[in-house]
Design a protein around this motif. Structure first.
Motif, mmCIF file in Angstrom:
data_model
loop_
_atom_site.group_PDB
_atom_site.id
_atom_site.type_symbol
_atom_site.label_atom_id
_atom_site.label_comp_id
_atom_site.label_asym_id
_atom_site.label_seq_id
_atom_site.Cartn_x
_atom_site.Cartn_y
_atom_site.Cartn_z
ATOM 1 N N SER A 44 2.275 -9.579 -8.059
ATOM 2 C CA SER A 44 2.318 -8.464 -7.109
ATOM 3 C C SER A 44 1.239 -7.461 -7.479
ATOM 4 N N TYR A 45 0.651 -6.857 -6.429
ATOM 5 C CA TYR A 45 -0.472 -5.944 -6.630
ATOM 6 C C TYR A 45 -0.531 -4.907 -5.508
ATOM 7 N N PRO A 46 -1.180 -3.757 -5.767
ATOM 8 C CA PRO A 46 -1.622 -2.934 -4.643
ATOM 9 C C PRO A 46 -2.591 -3.758 -3.798
ATOM 10 N N THR A 65 0.855 -1.189 0.000
ATOM 11 C CA THR A 65 0.000 0.000 0.000
ATOM 12 C C THR A 65 0.885 1.232 0.000
ATOM 13 N N VAL A 68 3.927 -0.378 -2.362
ATOM 14 C CA VAL A 68 3.537 -1.087 -3.587
ATOM 15 C C VAL A 68 4.784 -1.383 -4.426
#
Length: 305
Positions: free
Chosen positions: A219-221, A195, A199
């Protein structure tokens, strides 16, 4: 080559991170080389450096220091004909100082926009192109897979914003010594989440696992994870969160059966822990992260005919 010899450079470099971060923090406190508060700034890099650019950009904006955008150097639209995309300064992050896309942008900007290069090799061509150089030669590396240069550059940049990274240094001392569990060594798949400024760390963690282990990583927010990607969470897989946890994510993860990792350690120290896990996963698979498949220390492209 014995298992313990695989990734010998990577091991030496990842273990040294608390020490070199301390040096970078002290250096940043005495230098004032990055753009001043209030300046509109673009930050560029390739691969790992792009992800560190993302983290710095998010941290700088969150700290109220000015508009800051991060670009992959190959897709950077800097000072184009659009009046809304004019930057007062450009910061380039590059370990080798030889990356073709970064050198090309700095050459185009010479004499038009002030530039700062954060580099590991002060003998590289970039020294002659950037207006200002942040010298992090002590964080340079021999392993192709980056660990300490990237994190040291970020420590320098965060410190320049007035952000205290001492907890990161303290927590990283434990991370480099912590054993890696069999569950992490054997895991089928990893997803990293972040976050805000973390990120970029999540994207970097995923890249490390792909480079060194040839593994399936995403991978992601963190807030995006429940919009589809959580569907792959399952027993034998790992979801690892850096930074603040979105409300209810732990409950949503509990029903998936996947191993969910979220600690109170500093996110940068958690990235160091990922480095350690990555190294050991590579070793048990007989892979050498110092010389990963299809990769070189720097991407140097041939000039078009």
């Amino acid at each position: 080559m014995s298992e313990n010899m695989l990734g010998a450079f990577m091991e030496e470099e990842l273990v040294s991170q608390p020490e070199v971060w301390q040096r970078a923090m002290e250096q940043a406190r005495t230098e004032h080389l990055l753009p001043e508060d209030g300046k509109r700034v673009a930050v560029i890099g390739c691969g790992t450096s792009w992800f560190m650019a993302q983290s710095y950009a998010a941290a700088r904006e969150s700290a109220g220091k000015g508009v800051t955008d991060a670009f992959a150097a190959s897709e950077a639209f800097l000072n184009s004909n659009s009046p809304g995309r004019k930057y007062d300064a450009v910061v380039a992050i590059t370990r080798s100082g030889t990356t073709t896309e970064v050198l090309g942008i700095l050459a185009e900007l010479q004499g038009n926009v002030p530039t700062v290069a954060i580099i590991g090799d002060t003998s590289s061509p970039i020294v002659g192109l950037a207006d200002t150089v942040v010298d992090l030669h002590y964080a340079d590396e021999r392993s192709v897979v980056q660990t300490r240069f990237a994190t040291t550059a970020l420590v320098y940049m965060l410190t320049s914003l007035g952000i205290d990274v001492q907890q990161a240094i303290d927590d990283a001392c434990g991370a480099v010594a912590a054993p890696v569990s069999r569950e992490l060594l054997d895991a089928e798949q990893f997803t990293f989440l972040g976050t805000g400024w973390t990120v970029g760390l999540a994207h970097e963690a995923g890249l490390k696992m792909r480079e060194a282990v040839q593994g399936w990583t995403e991978s992601y927010p963190a807030m995006e994870y429940r919009h589809g990607p959580i569907s792959i969470a399952a027993p034998g897989r790992v979801t690892w969160l850096f930074g603040a946890q979105p409300e209810g994510l732990d409950s949503d993860m509990a029903v998936t059966g996947a191993l969910y990792i979220h600690t109170d350690k500093h996110p940068l120290a958690e990235l160091v822990r990922v480095h350690k896990v990555t190294l050991e996963r590579a070793r048990v698979r007989g892979l050498n992260p110092d010389l990963p498949r299809n990769l070189t220390r720097s991407v140097i492209l041939d000039a078009p005919a």
